[in-house]
Design a protein around this motif. Structure first.
Motif, PDB file in Angstrom:
ATOM      1  N   LYS A  99      -5.556  89.236  61.421  1.00 26.15           N
ATOM      2  CA  LYS A  99      -4.952  90.266  62.345  1.00 26.15           C
ATOM      3  C   LYS A  99      -5.706  90.993  63.317  1.00 26.15           C
ATOM      4  N   GLN A 316      -1.717  74.746  52.780  1.00 28.38           N
ATOM      5  CA  GLN A 316      -0.655  75.553  51.876  1.00 28.38           C
ATOM      6  C   GLN A 316      -1.382  76.915  51.206  1.00 28.38           C
ATOM      7  N   ALA A 319      -1.348  79.301  53.940  1.00 26.64           N
ATOM      8  CA  ALA A 319       0.142  79.846  54.214  1.00 26.64           C
ATOM      9  C   ALA A 319       0.518  80.768  53.233  1.00 26.64           C
ATOM     10  N   GLU A 320       0.093  80.592  51.983  1.00 22.68           N
ATOM     11  CA  GLU A 320       0.230  81.530  50.923  1.00 22.68           C
ATOM     12  C   GLU A 320      -0.347  82.854  50.934  1.00 22.68           C
ATOM     13  N   VAL A 322      -1.499  84.191  53.832  1.00 26.76           N
ATOM     14  CA  VAL A 322      -0.671  85.001  54.765  1.00 26.76           C
ATOM     15  C   VAL A 322       0.577  85.410  54.453  1.00 26.76           C
ATOM     16  N   LYS A 323       1.439  84.795  53.628  1.00 24.81           N
ATOM     17  CA  LYS A 323       2.501  85.106  52.915  1.00 24.81           C
ATOM     18  C   LYS A 323       2.273  86.423  52.125  1.00 24.81           C
ATOM     19  N   ARG A 324       1.101  86.594  51.422  1.00 27.10           N
ATOM     20  CA  ARG A 324       0.678  87.679  50.638  1.00 27.10           C
ATOM     21  C   ARG A 324       0.093  88.936  51.187  1.00 27.10           C
ATOM     22  N   GLU A 325       0.241  88.696  52.772  1.00 24.17           N
ATOM     23  CA  GLU A 325      -0.205  89.854  53.793  1.00 24.17           C
ATOM     24  C   GLU A 325      -1.782  89.937  53.708  1.00 24.17           C
ATOM     25  N   SER A 326      -2.458  88.724  53.490  1.00 29.74           N
ATOM     26  CA  SER A 326      -4.077  88.840  54.016  1.00 29.74           C
ATOM     27  C   SER A 326      -4.190  89.279  55.615  1.00 29.74           C
ATOM     28  N   LYS A 327      -4.767  90.089  55.658  1.00 23.39           N
ATOM     29  CA  LYS A 327      -5.083  90.218  57.191  1.00 23.39           C
ATOM     30  C   LYS A 327      -6.328  89.831  57.884  1.00 23.39           C
TER      31      LYS A 327
END
Length: 339
Positions: A99, A316, A319-320, A322-327
């Motif tokens: 991000k 995957q 994706a996981e 990113v889903k856990r909000e790693s920036k």
């Protein structure tokens, strides 16, 4: 003006009667060209400079420099895969920009090569900070430096250690061109499919799976865990600014390549570990801390083992994360040792 410089400073001017290696001559040529372009920029458009730089990059002349230094850049995400010569071992990789507003600072290596009758798997993650010049340099040079050590085939531990040190010294000596930033590194060398050597500086990590059980092959070099070494070198560890322990309040790892301004308080010697690959070994996961900040070792192994295609496994895992909000930037290489 550019054509005048090329006429008066041709590449052949950087070779001498002792047959200086072409690669070294290219580096010297590149360093002078960077300084020239800085002057040239005062009189010409950025577009013209990019055009000249693009030509030289396509010729692989500026092998020491990242494209962003001359106005280029990296794609925000990339992935791919490959396999060993007989197809028994496969790898996949995936990288996604985080991000932050700065360009992508993660680089990787993933390939099998044939050298002196041996097959080597070369895998790495380089997580840069304060720019992407140092990880880009490592991507080009670190494995080459390891493999050209005379004792690599008889003493890989010593060869890896020496090459890490020599590479860091080269980066520091070229800091005026490579910038003030640095990079973590985790490297894995698989020799003939059975002998695995893993090394790291910083907090990029390698995790091996044996019978589905995660084995961390690297050591996270964090300021709090190496506070004694930092303080013995005259530095300090502070959580200010922010809430993460940092060397001199600046860097969140205690070992790294580069970082010339902090180097007297940092280490760049790697932790090195060896393992034999046997019938119980199934996957190896290398990743930057953008993954490990939000995922435990066993979780990563469990996800990777669910996919026969290691590229899908790497995607995957990211994706996981990113889903856990790693920036952060996230890079991942998955090696699958058998079907």
């Amino acid at each position: 003006m550019f054509r005048w410089w090329l006429r008066h400073r041709p590449f052949m001017a950087y070779t001498n009667s002792t047959q200086q290696p072409v690669a070294e001559a290219r580096h010297i040529f590149a360093f002078e060209l960077i300084h020239f372009l800085g002057t040239f920029a005062e009189e010409n458009s950025v577009g013209q400079i990019r055009g000249f730089a693009g030509i030289l990059f396509s010729m692989d002349w500026l092998c020491c420099f990242s494209s962003s230094q001359l106005g280029g850049g990296r794609s925000s995400s990339t992935s791919g895969k490959g396999k060993s010569s007989e197809g028994m071992m496969r790898f996949g990789f995936s990288l996604v920009k985080g991000k932050a507003s700065h360009p992508m600072e993660d680089y990787h290596v993933a390939k099998f090569v044939q050298i002196q009758g041996h097959e080597l798997g070369l895998f790495a993650i380089y997580d840069g900070h304060l720019g992407d010049s140092v990880p880009a340099y490592l991507q080009k040079h670190l494995f080459a430096n390891i493999l050209k050590e005379e004792d690599f085939w008889v003493d890989p531990y010593r060869a890896i250690s020496k090459a890490y040190d020599k590479t860091d010294q080269t980066i520091l000596s070229h800091s005026s061109d490579l910038g003030r930033g640095g990079s973590t590194a985790v490297t894995a060398i698989l020799i003939n499919g059975i002998n695995l050597w893993v090394a790291n500086v910083g907090d990029s990590r390698a995790v091996l799976s044996s019978r589905g059980q995660a084995i961390q092959m690297t050591t996270d070099h964090e300021p709090n865990t190496e506070r004694g070494s930092i303080e013995n070198r005259g530095g300090f560890v502070s959580n200010m600014p922010g809430d993460v322990p940092r060397v001199n309040g600046q860097l969140a790892v205690s070992r790294a390549f580069g970082d010339k301004s902090l180097k007297s308080h940092l280490r760049s010697d790697p932790d090195i570990r060896n393992a034999n690959v046997d019938s119980n070994t199934d996957v190896l996961v290398l990743a930057s801390d953008g993954l490990w900040k939000v995922m435990a070792n066993q979780e990563a192994v469990d996800i990777a083992r669910r996919f026969k295609d290691p590229q899908k496994a790497a995607k995957q895992l990211i994706a996981e994360a990113v889903k856990r909000e790693s920036k952060d930037d996230i890079s991942c290489v998955v090696v699958r040792f058998r079907g």
